[in-house]
Design a protein around this motif. Structure first.
Motif, PDB file in Angstrom:
ATOM      1  N   LEU A  47     -30.525  -5.463 -23.609  1.00  0.00           N
ATOM      2  CA  LEU A  47     -30.517  -4.542 -24.244  1.00  0.00           C
ATOM      3  C   LEU A  47     -29.070  -4.922 -25.103  1.00  0.00           C
ATOM      4  N   GLU A  51     -32.974  -4.019 -29.355  1.00  0.00           N
ATOM      5  CA  GLU A  51     -33.678  -2.612 -28.994  1.00  0.00           C
ATOM      6  C   GLU A  51     -35.217  -2.540 -27.809  1.00  0.00           C
ATOM      7  N   LYS A  52     -34.730  -1.645 -26.824  1.00  0.00           N
ATOM      8  CA  LYS A  52     -36.335  -1.450 -25.571  1.00  0.00           C
ATOM      9  C   LYS A  52     -36.603  -0.305 -25.170  1.00  0.00           C
ATOM     10  N   SER A  53     -38.266  -0.255 -25.528  1.00  0.00           N
ATOM     11  CA  SER A  53     -38.791   0.753 -25.026  1.00  0.00           C
ATOM     12  C   SER A  53     -38.251   0.832 -23.811  1.00  0.00           C
ATOM     13  N   VAL A  81     -24.888   3.397 -24.095  1.00  0.00           N
ATOM     14  CA  VAL A  81     -26.530   3.284 -24.983  1.00  0.00           C
ATOM     15  C   VAL A  81     -27.166   4.080 -25.821  1.00  0.00           C
ATOM     16  N   ARG A  84     -33.571   6.812 -29.334  1.00  0.00           N
ATOM     17  CA  ARG A  84     -34.847   6.803 -30.396  1.00  0.00           C
ATOM     18  C   ARG A  84     -35.830   7.617 -29.974  1.00  0.00           C
ATOM     19  N   TYR A  91     -36.938   4.441 -27.612  1.00  0.00           N
ATOM     20  CA  TYR A  91     -36.386   3.069 -27.502  1.00  0.00           C
ATOM     21  C   TYR A  91     -34.716   3.016 -27.598  1.00  0.00           C
ATOM     22  N   TYR A  92     -34.545   2.090 -26.090  1.00  0.00           N
ATOM     23  CA  TYR A  92     -32.646   2.186 -26.509  1.00  0.00           C
ATOM     24  C   TYR A  92     -32.049   0.802 -26.955  1.00  0.00           C
ATOM     25  N   SER A  93     -30.992   1.182 -27.418  1.00  0.00           N
ATOM     26  CA  SER A  93     -29.895   0.180 -28.203  1.00  0.00           C
ATOM     27  C   SER A  93     -28.623   0.636 -27.376  1.00  0.00           C
TER      28      SER A  93
END
Length: 117
Positions: A47, A51-53, A81, A84, A91-93
């Motif tokens: 991350l 951003e990654k799913s 984290v 969204r 998606y995470y960031s």
């Protein structure tokens, strides 16, 4: 005797300072506990790149979706984290730059090439 007592009292932190220090120590301890898992560390490292799913993380980690989701839930609960939703995809960031700073320090210590050995 009075001078020694006055010096000792001045050098001892006030109770409010100790309480504040204890609260910060607890916060740091909770943060470090969240990092104290191989999969969570790897998720956070990925991350750092952006951003990654969940699906992207599954492939990068070669882990099954339930395992990735469980670790992401822990990271989200611990405030490390953000998530969204875009349709069915989540998606995470990283939640803060503090996470990146700590991960960079961990990487410098554990992932750099050893020059002297």
């Amino acid at each position: 005797m009075r001078v020694a007592t006055a010096v000792a009292e001045r050098d001892e932190p006030a109770a409010s300072e100790l309480d504040a220090l204890a609260a910060k120590a607890r916060e740091a301890s909770d943060f470090l506990k969240a990092l104290a898992h191989q999969s969570r560390l790897m998720i956070l490292r990925f991350l750092c790149e952006g951003e990654k799913s969940v699906t992207e993380l599954e492939h990068l980690l070669a882990l099954r979706q339930p395992t990735v989701s469980q670790q992401l839930a822990r990271l989200r609960t611990d405030g490390l984290v953000n998530a969204r939703r875009d349709g069915k995809t989540i998606y995470y960031s990283l939640a803060s730059e503090d996470v990146r700073i700590i991960l960079d320090a961990v990487e410098r210590v554990f992932c750099r090439e050893r020059l002297n050995g």
